[in-house]
Structures are given as C-alpha cells and as structure tokens.
Enzyme design. Structure first.
Site, PDB file in Angstrom:
ATOM      1  N   SER A   1      -9.277  -6.639  22.314  1.00  0.00           N
ATOM      2  CA  SER A   1      -8.684  -7.949  22.001  1.00  0.00           C
ATOM      3  C   SER A   1      -9.672  -8.697  21.119  1.00  0.00           C
ATOM      4  O   SER A   1     -10.611  -9.345  21.617  1.00  0.00           O
ATOM      5  CB  SER A   1      -8.415  -8.720  23.295  1.00  0.00           C
ATOM      6  OG  SER A   1      -7.596  -7.945  24.152  1.00  0.00           O
TER       7      SER A   1
ATOM      8  N   HIS B   1      -4.206   0.209  22.278  1.00  0.00           N
ATOM      9  CA  HIS B   1      -2.828   0.493  22.693  1.00  0.00           C
ATOM     10  C   HIS B   1      -2.440   1.966  22.504  1.00  0.00           C
ATOM     11  O   HIS B   1      -1.379   2.377  22.983  1.00  0.00           O
ATOM     12  CB  HIS B   1      -1.858  -0.457  22.006  1.00  0.00           C
ATOM     13  CG  HIS B   1      -2.048  -1.867  22.476  1.00  0.00           C
ATOM     14  ND1 HIS B   1      -1.689  -2.279  23.741  1.00  0.00           N
ATOM     15  CD2 HIS B   1      -2.635  -2.935  21.878  1.00  0.00           C
ATOM     16  CE1 HIS B   1      -2.026  -3.551  23.904  1.00  0.00           C
ATOM     17  NE2 HIS B   1      -2.600  -3.966  22.781  1.00  0.00           N
TER      18      HIS B   1
ATOM     19  N   TYR C   1       3.772   1.208  18.485  1.00  0.00           N
ATOM     20  CA  TYR C   1       2.570   0.740  17.779  1.00  0.00           C
ATOM     21  C   TYR C   1       1.359   1.581  18.204  1.00  0.00           C
ATOM     22  O   TYR C   1       0.625   2.108  17.356  1.00  0.00           O
ATOM     23  CB  TYR C   1       2.363  -0.751  18.076  1.00  0.00           C
ATOM     24  CG  TYR C   1       0.997  -1.273  17.744  1.00  0.00           C
ATOM     25  CD1 TYR C   1       0.536  -1.307  16.429  1.00  0.00           C
ATOM     26  CD2 TYR C   1       0.135  -1.721  18.747  1.00  0.00           C
ATOM     27  CE1 TYR C   1      -0.739  -1.780  16.138  1.00  0.00           C
ATOM     28  CE2 TYR C   1      -1.129  -2.197  18.458  1.00  0.00           C
ATOM     29  CZ  TYR C   1      -1.564  -2.225  17.158  1.00  0.00           C
ATOM     30  OH  TYR C   1      -2.818  -2.685  16.859  1.00  0.00           O
TER      31      TYR C   1
ATOM     32  N   SER D   1      -6.433   1.300  17.858  1.00  0.00           N
ATOM     33  CA  SER D   1      -6.198   0.252  18.853  1.00  0.00           C
ATOM     34  C   SER D   1      -6.280   0.813  20.267  1.00  0.00           C
ATOM     35  O   SER D   1      -5.951   1.980  20.520  1.00  0.00           O
ATOM     36  CB  SER D   1      -4.809  -0.358  18.649  1.00  0.00           C
ATOM     37  OG  SER D   1      -4.478  -1.216  19.736  1.00  0.00           O
TER      38      SER D   1
ATOM     39  N   LEU E   1       0.811  -1.230   0.000  1.00  0.00           N
ATOM     40  CA  LEU E   1       0.000   0.000   0.000  1.00  0.00           C
ATOM     41  C   LEU E   1       0.839   1.272   0.000  1.00  0.00           C
ATOM     42  O   LEU E   1       0.292   2.359  -0.190  1.00  0.00           O
ATOM     43  CB  LEU E   1      -0.944   0.004   1.206  1.00  0.00           C
ATOM     44  CG  LEU E   1      -2.094  -1.001   1.159  1.00  0.00           C
ATOM     45  CD1 LEU E   1      -2.852  -0.983   2.471  1.00  0.00           C
ATOM     46  CD2 LEU E   1      -3.037  -0.717  -0.006  1.00  0.00           C
TER      47      LEU E   1
HETATM   48  C1  15L Z   1      -3.949  -4.965  19.464  1.00  0.00           C
HETATM   49  O1  15L Z   1      -4.070  -3.836  19.005  1.00  0.00           O
HETATM   50  C2  15L Z   1      -3.067  -5.955  18.819  1.00  0.00           C
HETATM   51  O2  15L Z   1      -3.074  -5.845  17.412  1.00  0.00           O
HETATM   52  C3  15L Z   1      -3.351  -7.368  19.219  1.00  0.00           C
HETATM   53  O3  15L Z   1      -2.216  -8.146  18.885  1.00  0.00           O
HETATM   54  C4  15L Z   1      -3.667  -7.510  20.718  1.00  0.00           C
HETATM   55  O4  15L Z   1      -2.540  -7.214  21.470  1.00  0.00           O
HETATM   56  C5  15L Z   1      -4.764  -6.552  21.108  1.00  0.00           C
HETATM   57  O5  15L Z   1      -4.490  -5.240  20.678  1.00  0.00           O
HETATM   58  C6  15L Z   1      -4.970  -6.527  22.624  1.00  0.00           C
HETATM   59  O6  15L Z   1      -4.821  -5.472  23.234  1.00  0.00           O
HETATM   60  O7  15L Z   1      -5.287  -7.578  23.185  1.00  0.00           O
END
Ligand code: 15L
Length: 281
Positions: free
Chosen positions: A173, A121, A144, A119, A60
C-alpha cells in the site's frame, strides 16, 4: 554506456511511465532530485518539464509512442497501467497489451532494465498473517492481481530470451500514511518507495529479480530474504500510526480481514470468512 552501478555514479537515462499516477507523482520529483536524466510519460497531460527532463504523452499500446519513451534509455520504470480491479478487457489492454509493447520496445532499443510495478494483489488470496517469502506461489485476488502475475512472467521471458534485466516490485500500500489496520502490514511509505525504486534502477547486475515493496513494518507479512543484492533497506514503520488507526477503524468485512488482498480479495468472493471455506495450501 553509463554502467548500472551504485547511486551517485553517472546519471542514468531513465524513463518513467505513469508519471501522473499516484506513485508516479512521488517518483518523478524524487528521481529528478536523485540526478537521473528523466523522460516522464503518461497518457494524461503532464505538468511542465523540469530542467533536464523530457516529456512524452500517449498510449503505450502504440509502438510509435513506446519508441519515443524508450529511445536512448538505460532503465524503464513502468508504473503505467490499471491499478485496481477492472473488467477483463480493460485489464488486457492496459496491463497485458501495453506491457508487452513496452518489453518489445525495450528489446528494440537495447534498454538494459525494466522496473515493473507488480503488486501484492498477485498474492492476495494468501491468508492474512501468513508469512510469504520471495518464492511464495502466486494467489491472485482478481483479474488485476492476475495481470501482475502475468507481468512477472513476462519479465522472466525477456530476461531468459533477450537478457533484459527486470526488477518486479510487489508493491503493498504505497501511501503517504497508513489509514487502516491492513496497512499496518502492507504499508510502503513514500520515503521507502523512492528508496526502493532508486535501488531497482541503480543496483548493479540484478538479473531477473522480484522483491516485496513494503516498509519496515513490524507487522509485515512479506520477507525479502534472497533479494539482498538489491540493497533495499526500508526505514519506515506503520506501527507509529497503529494507535490512531485502531481508534478510528470502522468494522472490517471479515472476508477482507481474512485475506492479504483485503477488499480486493473480498470483492466477489464466494468463500466464507472462516471455517468451512478454509483454503488449502
Ligand atoms: C495495489 O496494487 C493497488 O494499486 C492500490 O490501489 C492498493 O489497493 C494497494 O495495492 C493495496 O494493496 O493497498
């Protein structure tokens, strides 16, 4: 043009990037079943196209590939990219440069909406148990998570400057079943995942919206109040697995238990698990 409106209206032309990934393999058949005209993309080889489906393989970061993915598309569901903590160069290439190429392609091709895989995260340094609304400040737990905060800002830029709608999904998750204590709060079951992505594709007039991608877990930390116009109503609850998970759970790293991002937050963390290392805010 097909209006972005309620489900069961005319099928939309939907591009799905990262179709061979862990989430893509759930969404691809689900979106086809929902009747959307799907163009599935991945860097890796894809399994044979279903009836009415088109395939694109490639990187991409290459605008010629992006053109193939997005020409004639109503909604791009962008699941491609690095999904775990990785060195900065890889994160920049896959999660910043490729996302930028995708949004530029969306502008060139008049794509009306991008559904972006953000995410949890991006918020992983919030303390576990702390309730977060949609307006919670970003507290990334690594590079990330930081790339996802950047991605949500890119969504805002393309809405403000070019009128391209976005729904940023702050995915928890996403698993068939929860397998650890943290998942009792963070789980997004596959049924709810597909329902969430369908609403993100089909809901009318969302503007620039971010929403938590979480099931209806009684222990969830994330509150979607303010995103009602999306019409996402999760039905799965990790609590059904709680007894089995607790019985099988190995001891959890205290730092991983302290923060919402779990092991992502604990990795390389030089704070203490509690006491003198307490974070402010
Ligand atoms: C995510 O963003 C990840 O891509 C995945 O591998 C998991 O770690 C998930 O979050 C999580 O927080 O469980």
């Amino acid at each position: 043009m097909t209006p972005l409106s309620d489900p069961d209206a005319s099928p939309l032309r939907v591009a799905l990037t990262g179709a061979a990934g862990a989430i893509g393999i759930v969404l691809r058949p689900g979106l086809l079943r929902a009747g959307h005209r799907l163009r599935s993309h991945d860097l890796r080889p894809l399994t044979a196209a279903a009836a009415g489906e088109e395939l694109v393989e490639g990187d991409l970061r290459d605008s010629a590939i992006v053109d193939k993915v997005l020409a004639g598309i109503d909604v791009a569901v962008h699941m491609a990219g690095t999904s775990v903590e990785r060195p900065l160069d890889e994160i920049i290439e896959n999660n910043l440069r490729a996302l930028s190429a995708l949004y530029e392609g969306a502008r060139r091709h008049g794509v009306r909406r991008v559904v972006f895989a953000s995410s949890n995260h991006a918020f992983g340094m919030h303390e576990a148990g702390h309730q977060l609304g949609l307006d919670a400040p970003f507290r990334p737990d690594g590079l990330y998570g930081l790339s996802k905060a950047w991605g949500e800002s890119m969504a805002r830029l393309y809405w403000d400057k070019h009128g391209i709608e976005s729904v940023s999904l702050r995915i928890g998750s996403a698993l068939a079943e929860p397998t650890e204590i943290r998942h009792l709060s963070t789980w997004l079951g596959h049924r709810d995942l597909l329902a969430l992505v369908r609403r993100a594709i089909e809901a009318p007039a969302v503007g620039c919206l971010a929403v938590w991608g979480v099931s209806n877990n009684v222990r969830r930390w994330w509150d979607n109040t303010g995103a009602e116009r999306l019409g996402y109503r999760p039905v799965q609850d990790a609590e059904a697995y709680a007894a089995a998970i607790k019985a099988a759970q190995a001891p959890v790293d205290p730092l991983a238990a302290r923060f919402q991002g779990g092991s992502f937050a604990a990795s390389g963390c030089t704070r203490t698990a509690q006491g003198s290392g307490k974070l402010s805010g």
